[in-house]
Write an enzyme that holds these catalytic residues in place. Sequence first.
Site, PDB file in Angstrom:
ATOM      1  N   ASP A 220     -21.301 -23.220 -15.770  1.00 20.20           N
ATOM      2  CA  ASP A 220     -21.112 -21.883 -15.769  1.00 20.20           C
ATOM      3  C   ASP A 220     -20.970 -21.133 -14.490  1.00 20.20           C
ATOM      4  OD1 ASP A 220     -23.755 -21.980 -15.249  1.00 20.20           O
ATOM      5  OD2 ASP A 220     -24.249 -20.349 -16.590  1.00 20.20           O
ATOM      6  N   SER A 221     -21.108 -22.160 -13.343  1.00 18.78           N
ATOM      7  CA  SER A 221     -20.769 -21.802 -12.046  1.00 18.78           C
ATOM      8  C   SER A 221     -19.284 -21.350 -11.877  1.00 18.78           C
ATOM      9  CB  SER A 221     -21.027 -23.197 -10.947  1.00 18.78           C
ATOM     10  OG  SER A 221     -20.606 -24.287 -11.516  1.00 18.78           O
TER      11      SER A 221
ATOM     12  N   ASP B 110     -21.455 -26.219 -20.043  1.00 19.30           N
ATOM     13  CA  ASP B 110     -22.775 -25.416 -20.034  1.00 19.30           C
ATOM     14  C   ASP B 110     -22.752 -24.225 -20.942  1.00 19.30           C
ATOM     15  OD1 ASP B 110     -24.861 -25.428 -18.196  1.00 19.30           O
ATOM     16  OD2 ASP B 110     -23.556 -24.545 -16.483  1.00 19.30           O
TER      17      ASP B 110
ATOM     18  N   LYS C  14     -25.205 -28.301 -21.996  1.00 29.63           N
ATOM     19  CA  LYS C  14     -26.285 -28.359 -20.956  1.00 29.63           C
ATOM     20  C   LYS C  14     -27.037 -26.788 -21.190  1.00 29.63           C
ATOM     21  CE  LYS C  14     -25.879 -27.727 -16.475  1.00 29.63           C
ATOM     22  NZ  LYS C  14     -26.477 -26.326 -16.178  1.00 29.63           N
TER      23      LYS C  14
ATOM     24  N   GLU D 170     -30.390 -23.842 -19.929  1.00 30.08           N
ATOM     25  CA  GLU D 170     -31.062 -23.699 -19.091  1.00 30.08           C
ATOM     26  C   GLU D 170     -32.467 -23.363 -19.524  1.00 30.08           C
ATOM     27  OE1 GLU D 170     -29.828 -20.749 -16.177  1.00 30.08           O
ATOM     28  OE2 GLU D 170     -28.142 -21.951 -15.700  1.00 30.08           O
TER      29      GLU D 170
ATOM     30  N   GLU E  66     -32.870 -28.303 -10.544  1.00 26.98           N
ATOM     31  CA  GLU E  66     -32.216 -27.546  -9.511  1.00 26.98           C
ATOM     32  C   GLU E  66     -33.599 -26.725  -8.656  1.00 26.98           C
ATOM     33  OE1 GLU E  66     -28.986 -25.092 -10.668  1.00 26.98           O
ATOM     34  OE2 GLU E  66     -28.915 -23.967  -8.690  1.00 26.98           O
TER      35      GLU E  66
HETATM   36  O1  KIV Z   1     -23.408 -24.179 -13.402  1.00 29.07           O
HETATM   37  C1  KIV Z   1     -23.470 -25.244 -12.791  1.00 29.07           C
HETATM   38  O2  KIV Z   1     -22.642 -25.792 -11.842  1.00 29.07           O
HETATM   39  C2  KIV Z   1     -24.442 -25.804 -12.759  1.00 29.07           C
HETATM   40  C3  KIV Z   1     -24.812 -27.238 -11.725  1.00 29.07           C
HETATM   41  C4  KIV Z   1     -24.740 -26.729 -10.336  1.00 29.07           C
HETATM   42  C5  KIV Z   1     -25.930 -27.822 -12.153  1.00 29.07           C
HETATM   43  O3  KIV Z   1     -25.550 -25.662 -13.664  1.00 29.07           O
END
Ligand code: KIV
Length: 287
Positions: A47-48, A86, A116, A118, A185
């Site tokens: 989600d970056s 994510d 993934k 959090e 992280e």
């Molecule tokens: O959103 C993302 O790119 C991440 C990674 C940097 C671990 O969660």
Amino acid sequence: MTSDKITAPAVRARKKTGPKLAVLTAYDATMAALLDEGGADVLLVGDSLGTVIAGQPNTLSVTIEQICYHGRAVLAATRRAHVVGDMPFMSYQVCADKAVEAAGAMLREGGFEAVKLEGGEVVAEQIRRIVSVGIPVMGHIGLTPQSVHAMGGYRVQGRTPDARAQLVRDARAVEQSGAYSVVLEGIPADLAREITASIDIPTIGIGAGPHCDGQVLVCYDFLGMTRGPEPRFVKHFAELGEAVLAATRAYVSEVRDGSFPTPRHSYSSAQTVSPPADPEAPHGAPS
Ligand code: KIV
């Protein structure tokens, strides 16, 4: 599936067999093809993308539709790497039922091979339920960017004895809920070492020092394309930002002075019969 395709169980097994997991983010087909060919084990559609693709100040506005759009592009170009999506902010926090539905949509619409999310103890039930319907889950604890406002910014976590103990409990909760790996992280290296030694699933570090079972970086960061200040854990493995700037300046200059395009880059009206298709040309390009 090709025989060398990396799966969730194969990622988990790397804890014991090694080598360490090399994980990168990817958001589009062109980049994914290169990272896959270069040997990345896991491509994360993070989600970056809210910050590096959409230019937003944080990841909170990212939607499942956006993650799935980018996921389809990455999946289309990836042969060997395991591809993880994510789960966006508020797609899984409310309750386990919603989390299962959102994870299912990500596999159905995005084609992802795992999701993934959090959080530690507070999302243990969500992880357990998603895993129970056959969807592999990668955990993510420590500095969790979706909690940016609660953390008061992107700050290293786990620096007090209480916070350390909580993160050890979070890692165990993620493992016991059935996750096959966990991102650590923004935590001190010695805490990451302690967590890595205390659980049986691989830890994938970002800003968590060298003792994890793998590392992850945002692709634009490791390629040196990110402008402005960067966190200390980022290492540039290339300076593509400088290369893009130099190429753009050269292009602008050649367009302005007329030295591009040359006859080599132009078509003549004399050619009446189509030449054989150029296998190097992208689909749809005139040859
Ligand atoms: O959103 C993302 O790119 C991440 C990674 C940097 C671990 O969660």
